[in-house]
Motif scaffolding. Structure first.
Motif, PDB file in Angstrom:
ATOM      1  N   VAL A 125     -11.214  12.228  -1.837  1.00 16.42           N
ATOM      2  CA  VAL A 125     -11.769  10.921  -1.319  1.00 16.42           C
ATOM      3  C   VAL A 125     -11.805  10.126  -2.776  1.00 16.42           C
ATOM      4  N   SER A 126     -11.946  10.633  -4.145  1.00 10.54           N
ATOM      5  CA  SER A 126     -11.619   9.792  -5.049  1.00 10.54           C
ATOM      6  C   SER A 126     -10.325   9.265  -5.338  1.00 10.54           C
ATOM      7  N   VAL A 127      -9.338   9.583  -4.899  1.00  9.55           N
ATOM      8  CA  VAL A 127      -8.017   9.167  -4.941  1.00  9.55           C
ATOM      9  C   VAL A 127      -7.738   7.998  -3.776  1.00  9.55           C
ATOM     10  N   VAL A 128      -8.380   8.005  -2.573  1.00 10.50           N
ATOM     11  CA  VAL A 128      -8.445   7.330  -1.717  1.00 10.50           C
ATOM     12  C   VAL A 128      -9.113   5.786  -2.433  1.00 10.50           C
ATOM     13  N   ILE A 129     -10.266   6.136  -2.849  1.00  7.81           N
ATOM     14  CA  ILE A 129     -11.062   4.920  -3.235  1.00  7.81           C
ATOM     15  C   ILE A 129     -10.484   4.445  -4.429  1.00  7.81           C
ATOM     16  N   ALA A 130      -9.694   4.899  -5.257  1.00  7.98           N
ATOM     17  CA  ALA A 130      -8.932   4.322  -6.298  1.00  7.98           C
ATOM     18  C   ALA A 130      -7.874   3.768  -5.989  1.00  7.98           C
ATOM     19  N   ALA A 131      -7.204   4.019  -4.945  1.00  8.99           N
ATOM     20  CA  ALA A 131      -6.087   3.355  -4.200  1.00  8.99           C
ATOM     21  C   ALA A 131      -6.586   1.927  -3.752  1.00  8.99           C
ATOM     22  N   TYR A 132      -7.728   2.168  -3.004  1.00  6.38           N
ATOM     23  CA  TYR A 132      -8.352   0.847  -2.363  1.00  6.38           C
ATOM     24  C   TYR A 132      -8.652  -0.234  -3.718  1.00  6.38           C
ATOM     25  N   ALA A 133      -9.057   0.484  -4.738  1.00  4.87           N
ATOM     26  CA  ALA A 133      -9.683  -0.349  -5.711  1.00  4.87           C
ATOM     27  C   ALA A 133      -8.564  -1.169  -6.408  1.00  4.87           C
ATOM     28  N   LEU A 134      -7.233  -0.736  -6.514  1.00  8.88           N
ATOM     29  CA  LEU A 134      -6.165  -1.297  -6.968  1.00  8.88           C
ATOM     30  C   LEU A 134      -5.576  -2.405  -5.975  1.00  8.88           C
ATOM     31  N   LEU A 181     -11.408   4.772  11.531  1.00  7.62           N
ATOM     32  CA  LEU A 181     -11.158   3.863  12.600  1.00  7.62           C
ATOM     33  C   LEU A 181      -9.788   3.588  12.780  1.00  7.62           C
ATOM     34  N   SER A 182      -8.882   3.123  11.736  1.00  9.43           N
ATOM     35  CA  SER A 182      -7.624   2.821  11.695  1.00  9.43           C
ATOM     36  C   SER A 182      -6.824   3.923  12.180  1.00  9.43           C
ATOM     37  N   MET A 183      -7.286   5.098  11.532  1.00  8.77           N
ATOM     38  CA  MET A 183      -6.400   6.445  11.618  1.00  8.77           C
ATOM     39  C   MET A 183      -6.714   6.930  13.101  1.00  8.77           C
ATOM     40  N   GLN A 184      -7.622   6.699  13.556  1.00  5.01           N
ATOM     41  CA  GLN A 184      -7.858   7.176  14.993  1.00  5.01           C
ATOM     42  C   GLN A 184      -7.318   6.432  15.724  1.00  5.01           C
ATOM     43  N   PHE A 185      -7.147   4.835  15.596  1.00  3.43           N
ATOM     44  CA  PHE A 185      -6.402   4.286  16.542  1.00  3.43           C
ATOM     45  C   PHE A 185      -4.852   4.450  16.375  1.00  3.43           C
ATOM     46  N   GLY A 234       0.759  -1.271   0.140  1.00  6.51           N
ATOM     47  CA  GLY A 234       0.139   0.142   0.105  1.00  6.51           C
ATOM     48  C   GLY A 234       0.761   1.179   0.106  1.00  6.51           C
ATOM     49  N   ILE A 235       2.013   1.164   0.764  1.00  8.18           N
ATOM     50  CA  ILE A 235       2.996   2.519   0.694  1.00  8.18           C
ATOM     51  C   ILE A 235       3.400   2.854  -0.487  1.00  8.18           C
ATOM     52  N   VAL A 236       3.684   1.802  -1.419  1.00  9.99           N
ATOM     53  CA  VAL A 236       3.890   2.049  -3.034  1.00  9.99           C
ATOM     54  C   VAL A 236       2.802   2.669  -3.862  1.00  9.99           C
ATOM     55  N   VAL A 237       1.717   2.093  -3.727  1.00  9.58           N
ATOM     56  CA  VAL A 237       0.637   2.488  -4.313  1.00  9.58           C
ATOM     57  C   VAL A 237       0.232   4.008  -3.842  1.00  9.58           C
ATOM     58  N   ALA A 238       0.550   4.156  -2.515  1.00 10.42           N
ATOM     59  CA  ALA A 238       0.023   5.727  -2.219  1.00 10.42           C
ATOM     60  C   ALA A 238       1.194   6.582  -2.699  1.00 10.42           C
ATOM     61  N   LEU A 239       2.280   6.376  -2.567  1.00  9.74           N
ATOM     62  CA  LEU A 239       3.384   7.275  -3.275  1.00  9.74           C
ATOM     63  C   LEU A 239       3.439   7.535  -4.580  1.00  9.74           C
ATOM     64  N   ALA A 240       2.795   6.504  -5.407  1.00 15.79           N
ATOM     65  CA  ALA A 240       2.487   6.818  -6.790  1.00 15.79           C
ATOM     66  C   ALA A 240       1.308   7.756  -7.128  1.00 15.79           C
ATOM     67  N   THR A 246      -1.598   2.262   5.699  1.00 15.82           N
ATOM     68  CA  THR A 246      -0.563   3.086   5.227  1.00 15.82           C
ATOM     69  C   THR A 246      -1.304   3.909   4.105  1.00 15.82           C
ATOM     70  N   ALA A 247      -1.875   3.444   3.028  1.00 16.08           N
ATOM     71  CA  ALA A 247      -2.366   4.276   2.064  1.00 16.08           C
ATOM     72  C   ALA A 247      -3.320   5.255   2.466  1.00 16.08           C
ATOM     73  N   THR A 248      -4.016   4.818   3.505  1.00 19.79           N
ATOM     74  CA  THR A 248      -5.025   5.887   4.148  1.00 19.79           C
ATOM     75  C   THR A 248      -4.321   7.025   4.711  1.00 19.79           C
ATOM     76  N   LEU A 249      -3.376   6.643   5.711  1.00 20.01           N
ATOM     77  CA  LEU A 249      -2.652   7.778   6.126  1.00 20.01           C
ATOM     78  C   LEU A 249      -2.162   8.767   5.099  1.00 20.01           C
ATOM     79  N   LEU A 250      -1.536   8.322   4.143  1.00 23.26           N
ATOM     80  CA  LEU A 250      -0.942   9.258   3.131  1.00 23.26           C
ATOM     81  C   LEU A 250      -1.700   9.761   2.241  1.00 23.26           C
ATOM     82  N   LEU A 251      -3.051   9.225   1.761  1.00 23.43           N
ATOM     83  CA  LEU A 251      -3.796   9.559   0.927  1.00 23.43           C
ATOM     84  C   LEU A 251      -5.169  10.562   1.268  1.00 23.43           C
ATOM     85  N   ALA A 252      -5.523  10.195   2.560  1.00 23.37           N
ATOM     86  CA  ALA A 252      -6.919  10.659   2.998  1.00 23.37           C
ATOM     87  C   ALA A 252      -6.838  12.283   2.961  1.00 23.37           C
TER      88      ALA A 252
END
Length: 504
Positions: A374-383, A460-464, A352-358, A447-453
């Motif tokens: 949000v669109s970018v976050v959803i796109a990263a999840y899809a990949l 939940l994961s970010m708050q935790f 996920g870190i590589v996808v997020a950096l891209a 990881t992807a959520t932290l970088l892209l959100a």
């Protein structure tokens, strides 16, 4: 092959190649002098040693534990086999970083390679157990009975007859465990064990040094591709299907007797206690310590709502994007369909870190309005989670042969109506299962959520992660508990689907 469907599938594949293309282009632009200076240094050797050691030690342990657990509950007369079978899949409901948080708060000195292997094994052995259990239950018992009739002992039958038939499940489980180890971030940060993923994230956070992070990402990509090649070689080209109908019965359970039953029960109970009991008890302990003050309901409900929105929308988008590829792979088999599937799997194997950096680089340089949307976050999840939907969609569409649509059309139903009333209805359960698995992945993704959100997003994961990073373990406990509760039904869906695939 419908041209719009082929075009849609190619568009999805082209998008999925974005992270791999990003690493290649960035590496070329860096130049050999700079790249070699960044790659051939002691820090990279240390990270490479840690990462390779982690994989080399953890994967065999997961294989032994997963195969042994599957054998005990699937082929022996151990007491409570049906209950154990479900409980052994439950560790997947506990995110690895929550598992690490639980163990660190229980044993603060835990760390290093030993800590990484312990937490990784307890978090990921179900990835071997589930496919092995499903495969064991559908093997033809006549083959083993023939081997025994020829004088082979129990151990010889297991290693020479059963294990070769488990090669696909074992190789696939080992690959999944390895890829999770390369992608994991939060679990190893808690125990202060440095891998490529933790180093890339820290490099990005501390100095925003894109070149150094990209070089580390390039090594990580090479490791991922190496694992895919190894898995393909180990899997081989042997056929595992029965010739003929086989024996329409299950194997007779092996009776353990009074000598072996207690150790097996201790093994199964200990595995559940360490992988599920420790994190659940730790979370509940911190909830008791924190009291009612840790339940900050405004933040909790906001995190739950955002997680559910990301999970549901991400699951729907991923299933929609996977549909053209699944349709072509079932209805138009050939080199083109294999190319589509293979490309999707390779791209989605990247951490996920590589996808997020891209996505960060592309959006900042070329489509800046999309940066932190949000669109970018959803796109990263899809990949990241496309294969989870694709595998289930393929299974569902395979249960809806084209002959049924043709029969409906011969009765005067239009092609579109035949598709919705026949094919889509038959594929709906498998599609729902694929969506559930994508939802599970999104809930536990970090990881992807932290970088892209977008700024202000608090899943939940970010708050935790935010609270646990501040050593507020009591404040992080409610979010850990909710993540486990949300993940449990999806984990049961995964286990149930594996049994359906096995014909149980």
């Amino acid at each position: 092959m419908p041209l719009p469907l082929a075009a849609a599938a190619l568009a999805v594949v082209a998008a999925s190649l974005l992270p791999l293309g990003y690493v290649i282009v960035q590496s070329i632009d860096t130049g050999w002098d700079t790249a070699s200076a960044l790659l051939f240094r002691p820090r990279v050797r240390e990270l490479l040693g840690n990462t390779v050691l982690l994989v080399v030690v953890t994967v065999p342990i997961c294989l032994v534990v997963g195969v042994a657990a599957a054998w005990f509950v699937g082929r022996t007369g151990v007491v409570g086999a049906k209950v154990w079978a479900v409980l052994l899949a439950a560790p997947l409901a506990v995110p690895a970083f929550v598992n690490s948080y639980s163990w660190v708060t229980a044993i603060p000195s835990l760390g290093g390679l030993f800590g990484g292997v312990l937490i990784s094994t307890l978090s990921y052995f179900p990835l071997v157990y589930i496919p092995t259990f499903a495969t064991l239950r559908r093997l033809d018992p006549a083959v083993e009975e023939s081997a025994r009739a020829l004088g082979a002992g129990s151990w010889a039958v297991f290693f020479r007859v059963v294990v070769p038939q488990l090669r696909l499940a074992i190789a696939g489980g080992a690959l999944l465990v390895s890829l999770h180890l390369l992608a994991e971030y939060g679990a190893f940060v808690f125990i202060r064990f440095d891998t490529f993923t933790t180093a890339i994230f820290e490099q990005y956070q501390s100095t925003f040094n894109g070149t150094a992070a990209t070089m580390l990402a390039g090594v990580l990509v090479l490791l991922c591709l190496t694992l895919l090649v190894i898995e393909s070689v180990v899997r081989g080209s042997a056929r595992y299907a029965r010739i003929g109908s086989g024996a329409a019965r299950r194997a007779v359970p092996v009776e353990l007797g009074w000598r072996y039953s207690p150790p097996v029960l201790v093994f199964l109970a200990g595995l559940i206690a360490l992988s599920v009991g420790v994190p659940v008890i730790s979370v509940l302990r911190w909830l008791v310590i924190g009291g009612s003050a840790v339940w900050k309901w405004d933040s909790v409900w906001a995190a739950v709502a955002q997680t559910l929105v990301f999970g549901i929308v991400g699951a729907v988008v991923t299933c929609v994007l996977a549909f053209p590829i699944a349709w072509i792979s079932i209805r138009h088999r050939g080199h083109f369909s294999r190319f589509l599937e293979g490309t999707t799997y390779i791209s989605s194997a990247l951490p996920g870190i590589v996808v997020a950096l891209a996505f960060v680089t592309v959006t900042i340089r070329y489509v800046h309005p999309l940066y932190q949307t949000v669109s970018v976050v959803i796109a990263a999840y899809a990949l990241l989670f496309l294969p989870r939907a694709l595998v289930n969609l393929r299974a569902g569409l395979a249960q809806a042969p084209v002959g049924l649509e043709e029969a409906a059309q011969s009765l005067g139903v239009s092609p579109w109506a035949a598709f919705f009333r026949v094919t889509l209805r038959l594929a709906a359960p498998a599609t729902a299962a694929g969506g559930a698995l994508v939802f599970l992945g999104i809930v536990n993704e970090l990881t992807a959520t932290l970088l892209l959100a977008p700024t202000g997003t608090r899943t939940l994961s970010m708050q935790f992660w935010s609270l646990s990073s501040e050593i507020d373990y009591a404040g992080a406990a409610p979010y850990a508990l909710i993540m486990i509760v949300l993940s449990l039904p999806m984990t049961y869906v995964l286990f149930s689907q594996s049994k359906k695939v096995a014909g149980l």
